[in-house]
Design an enzyme around this catalytic site. Structure first.
Site, PDB file in Angstrom:
ATOM      1  N   PHE A  65     -11.196 -36.201  16.279  1.00 19.65           N
ATOM      2  CA  PHE A  65      -9.880 -35.598  15.992  1.00 19.65           C
ATOM      3  C   PHE A  65      -8.732 -36.516  16.399  1.00 19.65           C
ATOM      4  O   PHE A  65      -7.737 -36.088  16.992  1.00 19.65           O
ATOM      5  CB  PHE A  65      -9.715 -34.249  16.704  1.00 19.65           C
ATOM      6  CG  PHE A  65     -10.524 -33.117  16.139  1.00 19.65           C
ATOM      7  CD1 PHE A  65     -11.278 -33.260  14.988  1.00 19.65           C
ATOM      8  CD2 PHE A  65     -10.538 -31.883  16.780  1.00 19.65           C
ATOM      9  CE1 PHE A  65     -12.031 -32.203  14.474  1.00 19.65           C
ATOM     10  CE2 PHE A  65     -11.271 -30.813  16.274  1.00 19.65           C
ATOM     11  CZ  PHE A  65     -12.031 -30.971  15.127  1.00 19.65           C
TER      12      PHE A  65
ATOM     13  N   ASN B  17     -19.477 -29.244   6.996  1.00 15.76           N
ATOM     14  CA  ASN B  17     -19.023 -30.395   7.768  1.00 15.76           C
ATOM     15  C   ASN B  17     -20.156 -31.421   7.855  1.00 15.76           C
ATOM     16  O   ASN B  17     -21.179 -31.290   7.173  1.00 15.76           O
ATOM     17  CB  ASN B  17     -18.592 -29.928   9.168  1.00 15.76           C
ATOM     18  CG  ASN B  17     -17.465 -30.762   9.749  1.00 15.76           C
ATOM     19  OD1 ASN B  17     -17.445 -31.979   9.612  1.00 15.76           O
ATOM     20  ND2 ASN B  17     -16.523 -30.107  10.417  1.00 15.76           N
TER      21      ASN B  17
ATOM     22  N   ASN C  71     -19.602 -40.882  11.726  1.00 14.75           N
ATOM     23  CA  ASN C  71     -18.320 -41.008  12.409  1.00 14.75           C
ATOM     24  C   ASN C  71     -18.323 -40.172  13.684  1.00 14.75           C
ATOM     25  O   ASN C  71     -18.933 -39.108  13.741  1.00 14.75           O
ATOM     26  CB  ASN C  71     -17.163 -40.600  11.482  1.00 14.75           C
ATOM     27  CG  ASN C  71     -16.778 -39.143  11.628  1.00 14.75           C
ATOM     28  OD1 ASN C  71     -16.034 -38.765  12.540  1.00 14.75           O
ATOM     29  ND2 ASN C  71     -17.287 -38.299  10.725  1.00 14.75           N
TER      30      ASN C  71
ATOM     31  N   SER D 142     -16.907 -29.606  13.875  1.00 12.13           N
ATOM     32  CA  SER D 142     -17.065 -31.041  14.093  1.00 12.13           C
ATOM     33  C   SER D 142     -17.983 -31.279  15.294  1.00 12.13           C
ATOM     34  O   SER D 142     -17.825 -30.648  16.334  1.00 12.13           O
ATOM     35  CB  SER D 142     -15.705 -31.689  14.361  1.00 12.13           C
ATOM     36  OG  SER D 142     -15.887 -33.026  14.804  1.00 12.13           O
TER      37      SER D 142
ATOM     38  N   ASN E 113     -17.927 -33.950  17.042  1.00 12.09           N
ATOM     39  CA  ASN E 113     -17.358 -35.056  17.805  1.00 12.09           C
ATOM     40  C   ASN E 113     -16.360 -34.652  18.889  1.00 12.09           C
ATOM     41  O   ASN E 113     -15.778 -35.507  19.543  1.00 12.09           O
ATOM     42  CB  ASN E 113     -16.697 -36.040  16.836  1.00 12.09           C
ATOM     43  CG  ASN E 113     -17.690 -36.585  15.835  1.00 12.09           C
ATOM     44  OD1 ASN E 113     -18.818 -36.904  16.186  1.00 12.09           O
ATOM     45  ND2 ASN E 113     -17.280 -36.656  14.573  1.00 12.09           N
ATOM     46  N   THR E 114     -16.128 -33.346  19.051  1.00 11.98           N
ATOM     47  CA  THR E 114     -15.343 -32.828  20.167  1.00 11.98           C
ATOM     48  C   THR E 114     -16.289 -32.010  21.035  1.00 11.98           C
ATOM     49  O   THR E 114     -16.853 -31.025  20.559  1.00 11.98           O
ATOM     50  CB  THR E 114     -14.176 -31.950  19.674  1.00 11.98           C
ATOM     51  OG1 THR E 114     -13.270 -32.766  18.924  1.00 11.98           O
ATOM     52  CG2 THR E 114     -13.431 -31.329  20.846  1.00 11.98           C
TER      53      THR E 114
ATOM     54  N   LYS F 125     -14.507 -23.717   8.128  1.00 13.93           N
ATOM     55  CA  LYS F 125     -15.402 -24.839   7.838  1.00 13.93           C
ATOM     56  C   LYS F 125     -16.589 -24.790   8.787  1.00 13.93           C
ATOM     57  O   LYS F 125     -16.411 -24.772  10.006  1.00 13.93           O
ATOM     58  CB  LYS F 125     -14.670 -26.171   7.974  1.00 13.93           C
ATOM     59  CG  LYS F 125     -15.485 -27.358   7.468  1.00 13.93           C
ATOM     60  CD  LYS F 125     -14.617 -28.581   7.251  1.00 13.93           C
ATOM     61  CE  LYS F 125     -15.402 -29.690   6.572  1.00 13.93           C
ATOM     62  NZ  LYS F 125     -14.536 -30.852   6.250  1.00 13.93           N
TER      63      LYS F 125
END
Length: 347
Positions: free
Chosen positions: A119, A250, A115, A178, A180-181, A221
């Site tokens: 966010f 994560n 994925n 994460s 993805n940021t 996390k």
């Protein structure tokens, strides 16, 4: 039945569309009065499953990880499937759409998901309103920063989220892991992470004093891609800032030993599911051993069976969370894990 009939049908369609279809279906079944039937199928209530950590009593040690109920719209309905706690988010101060679609990919041969959602959420203040109704289950609030907020101003975003959710969640999770940021994982470095957690702890004390209530547990996390040296830093940071625990782990940016089509493997984003299982367990074990179990650990990553869950507990996890395993194996997985825990206790 889920794996034989329901999953093959759902997997014919785009995974993000299926996610929202699942939300609609769960909400619909609850509205027409089938929550009792769902409970009878999946919920196990037994005092032996209860766990007490950081001042909270969990009905059982199996939770739903952040990313499923991002906007806190389905937490009570999800508790009917037997979860002992539900983590909402990741939430940011301002609403954001996340990354462009398509951004969610199934790697069926690997029982995995990639994925790069980014966010996507309706903003922390919308979630705070959703959380005003009575909770049937303990709620964790997973918080992050907006994509356009530079890292040197990230603390402000986390404080906004912390303040907005303080009255309505049972614990907080600081998400700096994460992939993805852009640049977010840089906040895992020792200096910025220590500063962030210290500021949140100060805010925690301030709000608890003002509201004459207990402080809220704060967990961190972390990514599975940290080196042993970085994990040792994490242990030091947890003990120095006196936060309450760690969630390990994560999603990963690693693509080692995957069997799926090369075009899928090359998709950017975080990988979750069975390929993450061993690494997340390694991280849990490392943290537990090197810290002398000085703080609680919630284990997540690659749990697709009761055996996978027991392995996480044996490595040092106090609680566990599901996400990709819940998608691939179905809601019956929660019950299987809790039954396996009870069976082990009876030996």
């Amino acid at each position: 039945m889920y794996r034989l009939f329901i999953r093959p049908f759902l997997f014919l369609f785009d995974p993000e569309k299926v996610h929202y279809l699942s939300f609609f279906s769960i909400k619909f079944f609850s509205k027409i009065g089938l929550s009792g039937l769902i409970k009878s199928m999946f919920l196990i209530e037994d005092k032996r499953l209860e766990r007490e950590l950081f001042g909270l009593k969990f009905k059982n040690p199996v939770g739903l990880a952040a990313g499923f109920d991002k906007n806190a719209v389905l937490y009570n309905e999800l508790s009917d499937f037997g979860f002992g706690f539900v983590e909402i988010g990741t939430l940011t101060p301002k609403p954001q759409d996340g990354n462009p679609k398509k951004r969610l990919f199934r790697l069926k041969k690997d029982h995995a998901i990639i994925n790069r959602m980014g966010f996507n959420n309706n903003g922390v203040f919308d979630a705070a309103e959703q959380l005003k109704k009575e909770h049937k289950v303990l709620i964790g609030g997973n918080i992050g920063k907006n994509k356009n907020t530079p890292n040197n101003e990230a603390i402000k975003d986390y404080l906004i989220c912390f303040d907005a959710l303080f009255d309505d969640v049972d614990y907080f999770v600081v998400n700096v892991s994460s992939p993805n940021t852009p640049g977010l994982r840089e906040l895992q470095d020792k200096e910025p992470l220590t500063a962030l957690l210290n500021e949140l702890q100060l805010e925690n004390l301030k709000l608890s004093g003002r509201k004459n209530t207990a402080r809220k547990p704060i967990l961190l996390k972390i990514a599975p891609d940290l080196t042993n040296s970085q994990l040792l830093d994490i242990i030091e940071i947890v003990n120095t800032t006196k936060i309450d625990g760690v969630i390990a782990t994560n999603t990963t940016i690693s693509r080692d030993n995957l069997q799926s089509h090369a075009l899928l493997i090359e998709e950017a984003g975080g990988l979750s599911g069975e390929p993450l299982k061993n690494r997340s367990t390694e991280v849990i074990r490392f943290l537990a051993e090197k810290s002398n179990k000085s703080f609680p650990i919630i284990g997540v990553g690659g749990i697709h069976s009761a055996e996978d869950a027991l392995e996480k507990f044996e490595a040092g996890a106090d609680l566990i969370q599901l996400w990709t395993g819940f998608v691939y194996e179905g809601p019956g997985l929660v019950k299987k894990i809790n039954k396996a825990i009870l069976k082990k206790l009876a030996i």
